[in-house]
Design a protein around this motif. Structure first.
Motif, short mmCIF file in Angstrom:
data_model
loop_
_atom_site.label_atom_id
_atom_site.label_comp_id
_atom_site.label_asym_id
_atom_site.label_seq_id
_atom_site.Cartn_x
_atom_site.Cartn_y
_atom_site.Cartn_z
N GLY A 5 6.07 54.82 52.89
CA GLY A 5 5.03 53.45 53.05
C GLY A 5 5.78 52.17 52.71
N ASP A 6 4.48 51.54 52.26
CA ASP A 6 4.62 49.54 51.93
C ASP A 6 4.49 49.45 50.67
OD1 ASP A 6 2.74 48.48 53.27
OD2 ASP A 6 4.04 48.17 54.56
N LEU A 7 4.69 47.57 50.84
CA LEU A 7 4.10 47.47 49.53
C LEU A 7 3.14 46.54 49.54
CD1 LEU A 7 5.31 43.35 49.09
CD2 LEU A 7 5.00 44.00 51.32
N GLU A 8 1.97 46.73 51.27
CA GLU A 8 0.50 46.59 51.16
C GLU A 8 -0.39 47.60 51.38
OE1 GLU A 8 1.45 42.02 53.03
OE2 GLU A 8 1.37 43.56 54.71
N GLY A 9 0.68 48.78 51.52
CA GLY A 9 -0.46 50.02 51.34
C GLY A 9 -0.52 50.45 52.56
N TYR A 10 0.53 50.37 53.69
CA TYR A 10 0.38 51.02 54.81
C TYR A 10 1.23 51.87 55.02
CZ TYR A 10 -1.57 46.39 56.92
OH TYR A 10 -2.69 45.53 56.56
N VAL A 11 1.34 53.42 55.82
CA VAL A 11 1.64 53.63 56.11
C VAL A 11 2.74 53.84 57.74
CG1 VAL A 11 2.17 56.48 56.32
CG2 VAL A 11 0.63 55.73 54.35
N HIS A 12 3.93 54.43 57.75
CA HIS A 12 4.09 54.16 59.15
C HIS A 12 5.12 55.08 59.61
CE1 HIS A 12 4.13 49.11 58.70
NE2 HIS A 12 4.72 49.97 56.88
N TRP A 13 4.79 55.83 61.01
CA TRP A 13 5.37 56.79 61.27
C TRP A 13 6.77 56.71 62.55
CZ3 TRP A 13 0.09 56.76 59.37
CH2 TRP A 13 0.23 58.09 58.74
N LEU A 14 7.25 57.30 61.81
CA LEU A 14 8.87 56.71 63.16
C LEU A 14 8.83 58.31 63.84
CD1 LEU A 14 10.94 54.89 60.25
CD2 LEU A 14 9.01 53.77 62.00
N PHE B 278 8.51 53.05 66.34
CA PHE B 278 6.67 53.07 65.97
C PHE B 278 6.51 53.94 66.53
CE2 PHE B 278 8.34 49.22 64.05
CZ PHE B 278 8.19 49.61 62.38
N VAL B 279 5.61 55.25 66.02
CA VAL B 279 4.96 55.45 66.61
C VAL B 279 2.47 55.39 66.13
CG1 VAL B 279 3.97 58.39 67.01
CG2 VAL B 279 6.45 57.61 67.00
N ALA B 280 2.44 55.99 64.92
CA ALA B 280 1.54 55.17 64.12
C ALA B 280 1.99 55.27 63.18
CB ALA B 280 0.94 56.97 64.43
N ARG B 281 0.91 53.87 62.29
CA ARG B 281 0.71 52.78 61.78
C ARG B 281 -0.90 53.61 60.75
NH1 ARG B 281 2.44 46.93 62.95
NH2 ARG B 281 4.37 48.07 62.57
N HIS B 282 -0.79 52.60 59.49
CA HIS B 282 -2.29 53.55 59.11
C HIS B 282 -2.13 53.05 57.65
CE1 HIS B 282 -6.39 55.11 57.52
NE2 HIS B 282 -6.15 55.22 57.18
N ARG B 283 -3.29 52.07 57.52
CA ARG B 283 -3.38 51.68 55.74
C ARG B 283 -4.18 52.38 54.77
NH1 ARG B 283 -4.18 45.20 54.26
NH2 ARG B 283 -3.24 45.04 53.00
N VAL B 284 -3.44 52.43 53.92
CA VAL B 284 -4.70 53.23 52.82
C VAL B 284 -4.57 52.66 51.24
CG1 VAL B 284 -4.32 55.22 51.30
CG2 VAL B 284 -3.93 55.52 52.78
N GLY B 285 -5.81 51.69 51.49
CA GLY B 285 -5.80 50.16 50.34
C GLY B 285 -4.95 49.64 50.62
N SER B 286 -5.35 48.13 49.69
CA SER B 286 -4.29 47.23 49.61
C SER B 286 -2.96 47.28 48.72
CB SER B 286 -4.91 46.01 49.17
OG SER B 286 -5.53 46.24 48.27
N LYS B 287 -3.27 48.02 48.17
CA LYS B 287 -1.75 48.60 46.65
C LYS B 287 -0.53 48.39 47.51
CE LYS B 287 -4.31 46.09 43.80
NZ LYS B 287 -4.34 44.55 43.50
N ALA B 288 0.23 49.09 46.99
CA ALA B 288 1.65 49.61 47.26
C ALA B 288 1.83 51.27 47.29
CB ALA B 288 2.43 49.28 46.39
N VAL B 289 1.92 51.63 47.98
CA VAL B 289 2.35 53.29 48.34
C VAL B 289 4.10 53.00 47.29
CG1 VAL B 289 2.89 54.84 49.96
CG2 VAL B 289 0.78 53.37 50.37
N ARG B 290 4.19 53.77 46.34
CA ARG B 290 5.49 53.83 45.65
C ARG B 290 6.07 55.00 46.53
NH1 ARG B 290 5.18 50.17 40.49
NH2 ARG B 290 5.03 48.53 41.44
N SER B 291 4.95 56.29 45.81
CA SER B 291 5.32 57.79 45.75
C SER B 291 6.02 57.96 47.02
CB SER B 291 4.54 58.56 45.13
OG SER B 291 3.37 58.17 45.47
#
Length: 380
Positions: free
Chosen positions: A325-334, A341-354
């Motif tokens: 996950g990244d600072l803009e809420g995107y999750v990237h599957w590699l 890159f295989v897939a991408r999805h955004r979970v809101g606009s806030k960072a995914v840190r955990s």
């Protein structure tokens, strides 16, 4: 304050703090790609108040078929992993800084006042509370009737899971300046494994607190305290009795978990975390590169550089893929084979840190706004 200054300087700036102009690397722009899998959002839930403006990451925990979350205001919640239905909510009436751990029938959080509070897994009622030497910023480790917590002063404290009574405390000398965080301890058989701000990883006997072995992952080098930071803030990963540990401005090493004998080492700098499958160890370095190393030899398998400076969290291996996950809420599957890159999805606009949680055929992702989402990859 010193810890916070070190964190801001060392994690955000590419050049050293002080003397001279500091240069900040802009996050890489996301590149288009042909998605090989489609992401389906199975359910979403509100896990509590936002932690977006706080210097804490409150990780959720998966225990069996239930996900447990905590928010900064002390609300602890339980959700059914298959549907997202809230099962119960409790409140510890303190600000939470270290969360969430679950096991041995307990849900455990740590508070700003330096307390560890245990709730009953079934309904959230309070079982016990125990004091630490200082606050904790990471979840506890729970196993074999023992709760082990590492506080920001570098001390490991073991508590009885039955009543919270202190069993032992392991103390060691830590440097005056460190990153804002600690490694989460890991329980393996009769030992507790953890990293420290000194750049060392240690194994401590689970029942007695006796030091079994200690080894340096990195040696401090440089002209000032910032350059000499070598914190092991990454929780160790153990696969088939081999322990993998990594440090900031140091190395990733593989060693025998029983004896501490080093098997191999490679230069790398990381503070976010690692994961593994049957053959590779995966990590995100301090520049935002996702890397895969061969578990047997330490040889580089692949390196994905298109997410630089996007403040990636620890990778999670799931179903042949590596999710970050990244600072803009995107999750990237590699791809675990070559890092594409295989897939991408955004979970809101806030960072995914955990670090995401993997369960059955779903990936559970929590962001700093308190959004919890269950995601499943499907064929296009």
């Amino acid at each position: 304050m010193k810890q916070l200054i070190a964190a801001l300087c060392a994690l955000v700036l590419l050049s050293a703090c002080g003397g001279g102009k500091s240069v900040r690397e802009e996050p890489a722009e996301l590149q288009e790609f042909a998605a090989e899998r489609r992401v389906k959002e199975i359910w979403t839930a509100d896990s509590g108040a936002s932690a977006a403006k706080l210097a804490v990451t409150l990780s959720p925990a998966l225990d069996g078929d239930v996900i447990y979350t905590s928010d900064p205001k002390g609300r602890v919640r339980a959700f059914a992993a298959d549907s997202g239905r809230r099962l119960w909510q409790a409140r510890v009436k303190q600000l939470v800084t270290g969360a969430t751990a679950a096991g041995d029938g307990l849900v455990v959080v740590a508070t700003k006042k330096g307390e560890v509070i245990a709730l009953d897994r079934a309904d959230g009622h309070r079982l016990w509370a125990s004091g630490l030497s200082s606050q904790a910023l990471v979840p506890a480790a729970i196993g074999a009737g023992v709760v082990v917590v590492q506080s920001v002063d570098g001390k490991l404290t073991a508590l009885s899971a039955a009543d919270g009574k202190r069993l032992w405390r392991y103390e060691r000398t830590e440097p005056p300046l460190s990153l804002h965080g600690t490694a989460r301890p890991v329980i393996v058989a009769d030992a507790v494994l953890s990293g420290f701000a000194s750049g060392k990883v240690a194994a401590v006997h689970l029942r007695s607190g006796k030091l079994l072995w200690e080894l340096p992952v990195a040696q401090p080098q440089g002209r000032n305290e910032i350059e000499r930071l070598v914190d092991v803030d990454v929780s160790p990963v153990v696969v088939r009795n081999v322990l993998y540990a990594a440090s900031y401005q140091g190395k990733i090493i593989a060693l025998d978990a029983q004896s501490g004998r080093i098997l191999w080492s490679r230069d790398v700098s990381t503070f976010s975390g690692m994961d593994a499958d049957a053959s590779n160890i995966y990590l995100t370095d301090d520049r935002g590169n996702v890397m895969a190393f061969d578990q047997r030899t330490g040889a580089s398998v692949w390196k994905q550089e298109q997410l630089r400076a996007r403040q990636l969290n620890a990778p999670r291996y799931v179903d042949g893929l590596v999710a970050v996950g990244d600072l803009e809420g995107y999750v990237h599957w590699l791809s675990s084979d070559d890092g594409r890159f295989v897939a991408r999805h955004r979970v809101g606009s806030k960072a995914v840190r955990s670090q995401a949680l993997a369960g059955r055929d779903m990936l559970y992702v929590s962001n700093q706004a308190g959004n919890l989402a269950a995601l499943r990859l499907e064929k296009n």
